[in-house]
Design a protein around this motif. Sequence first.
Motif, short mmCIF file in Angstrom:
data_model
loop_
_atom_site.label_atom_id
_atom_site.label_comp_id
_atom_site.label_asym_id
_atom_site.label_seq_id
_atom_site.Cartn_x
_atom_site.Cartn_y
_atom_site.Cartn_z
N VAL B 23 0.83 -1.20 -0.17
CA VAL B 23 -0.01 -0.05 -0.07
C VAL B 23 0.83 1.19 0.07
O VAL B 23 0.63 2.36 -0.58
CB VAL B 23 -1.05 0.00 1.42
N ALA B 24 1.92 1.27 0.81
CA ALA B 24 2.91 2.32 1.01
C ALA B 24 3.53 2.44 -0.61
O ALA B 24 3.76 3.72 -0.87
CB ALA B 24 4.10 1.87 1.78
N TYR B 25 3.84 1.56 -1.21
CA TYR B 25 4.42 1.84 -2.64
C TYR B 25 3.47 2.53 -3.43
O TYR B 25 3.85 3.33 -4.37
CB TYR B 25 4.56 0.19 -3.26
N LYS B 29 4.26 5.96 -5.37
CA LYS B 29 3.97 6.18 -6.79
C LYS B 29 3.25 7.22 -7.02
O LYS B 29 3.49 8.08 -8.24
CB LYS B 29 3.59 4.91 -7.35
N LYS B 30 2.09 7.20 -6.58
CA LYS B 30 1.06 8.69 -6.76
C LYS B 30 1.86 9.65 -6.60
O LYS B 30 1.56 10.71 -7.28
CB LYS B 30 -0.02 8.33 -5.69
N VAL B 64 9.56 -0.66 3.86
CA VAL B 64 9.19 0.45 3.31
C VAL B 64 10.17 1.24 2.52
O VAL B 64 9.80 2.22 1.69
CB VAL B 64 8.55 1.39 4.48
N ALA B 65 11.28 1.34 2.79
CA ALA B 65 12.42 1.85 1.94
C ALA B 65 12.39 1.56 0.18
O ALA B 65 12.26 2.46 -0.41
CB ALA B 65 13.81 1.64 2.35
N PRO B 66 12.26 0.36 0.07
CA PRO B 66 12.09 0.19 -1.30
C PRO B 66 10.76 0.58 -1.68
O PRO B 66 10.58 0.96 -3.00
CB PRO B 66 12.15 -1.70 -1.45
N ALA B 67 9.72 0.67 -0.87
CA ALA B 67 8.41 0.91 -1.30
C ALA B 67 8.47 2.36 -1.75
O ALA B 67 7.70 3.05 -2.35
CB ALA B 67 7.57 0.80 -0.27
#
Lengths: 151, 360
Positions: B23-25, B29-30, B64-67
Amino acid sequence: MVLKFETKWEIPYVHSAGEHGTKFFEALKDKKIMGVKCPECGRVLIPPRAFCERCFVDTADWVEVSDEGEVVTVTVTYIKFTGLPDPPYATGIVKLDGADTGMLCLLGGIDLSDWKKVHETFKPGARVRAVWKEEREGKITDILYFEPVEG
Amino acid sequence: MKVGIVGIGITDFKIHDEPFYNVAYVAAKKAMEDAEIERREIDSFILGGYDNLGVGRTISNMYVAPAAGGYLRHEIRVSEDAAFALPLAYMRVKSGLSDVAIVLGFGHSSETPVELVELQSLDPLFHRDLKLSLQMGYAMQSYVYRNSFNVSEEDTAKVVVKDRKNALKNEYSFLKESISVEEVINSDMAVYPLRRPEIAQWCDGCVAFILAEETTAKRINPDPIWIKGLGWTYDNYFMGTRDLSKLFATAKAAEMAYGMANLKPSDIEAAEIMDLTSDYHFMILEALGFAEYGKGKELIDSDFPVNKSGGALCTNAYGSTGAFLLANLALQIREGEIEKGIAHAMTGIGQNAAIAILSS
Ligand SMILES: [Zn+2]
């Protein structure tokens, strides 16, 4: 549809109570509640601590406070939270006679199912006293709850 | 040099089937799409939200860092509501160490017994055995507040009605059910003195912001939303030492933010506040300087816009609620509805507060 997995953390810690905590918990065995006085602001602090965070100085003298005091606030839960006891149960803050800070505690000794009754009984300023466990073991749970003082 | 928000990404706030990092990704992105930038243009990755017990995994930044698009880049996290991560991102940019920063806030309540998790934040020797749930802590403040200032059930019910009405019009809010004052007052007592609709419900959702220094900001977006003031502080951990009728941390954090922005409450045109309970709604407005102590209820019928988003009472994802409110305030500025606004976040039992003042 996604799969769901239940996981759990069960991690046993061994916490030190420190000098101040030790004295406080040992005293509970004798039905005594001990606070510690700040030499600068003069407040009697409960729970006792090594330093007064407000004045940033070492606390000094130990003071025994009463196991009676007055209600600062109360709440009762009527809903169940995962991993917490079945409702209803009441927590509150009680300012013990002789202490300058309130103590977080359980409140009881009355029918908690009726919140109107709870409100009538534990109004701010209402007098309450500690109900002690028969077999005390030097833990915060040695005080079962605070009950109303009649009259 | 000013620091501006040039991109905002908000996911749906609901009960998500996907894990929080996916969801964080979406939020990240948005936000990048909104700013029309590529992830390689970002040079600071700031993560916010409750990791460890909050999501049932330690080193949540591993996810979360990759996200955030920060694969094998440097990252730093703030284990608090993500609104508390905004000052850190601001400082990175303001100091010149970073040109473009992302703040990625994750909030995920549906997988976690939040009350049991929050119980672990209480002292293990003195307090944890008292089984205080977060909401019971809130309620103890409500009890003091109502008794101190003669606040009625009708007064607090009106807050729920107002937030719910606003949430119906907000595409991002979670709870979309209108309610009447009578329905609030006649609903079940949940955590005395709070009735069920007076307590925020948990949901999931993520928010991301892209921040940039002035020149870059203007290149990315012709109308950045500027960060004018920031403030944060905390109150005494021991509830028995606090004056529970007031929100000290919110007041102090606001003072810091107003001072930095060189603005006063009367300059502010709208507020987004983290009203986790109906009483907190009034208490926060008082601490922010919009009403005298005890008089917050007088604002309920005024035309000063508070929680156009629907507030925390309608959208509360453990870890991103404050960021959600901040994003909603930023959107009001972007839409030209207001020029200056304040966003408030609060955690613990009102002990921690973070404030941001934004302007066009
Ligand atoms: Zn002192």
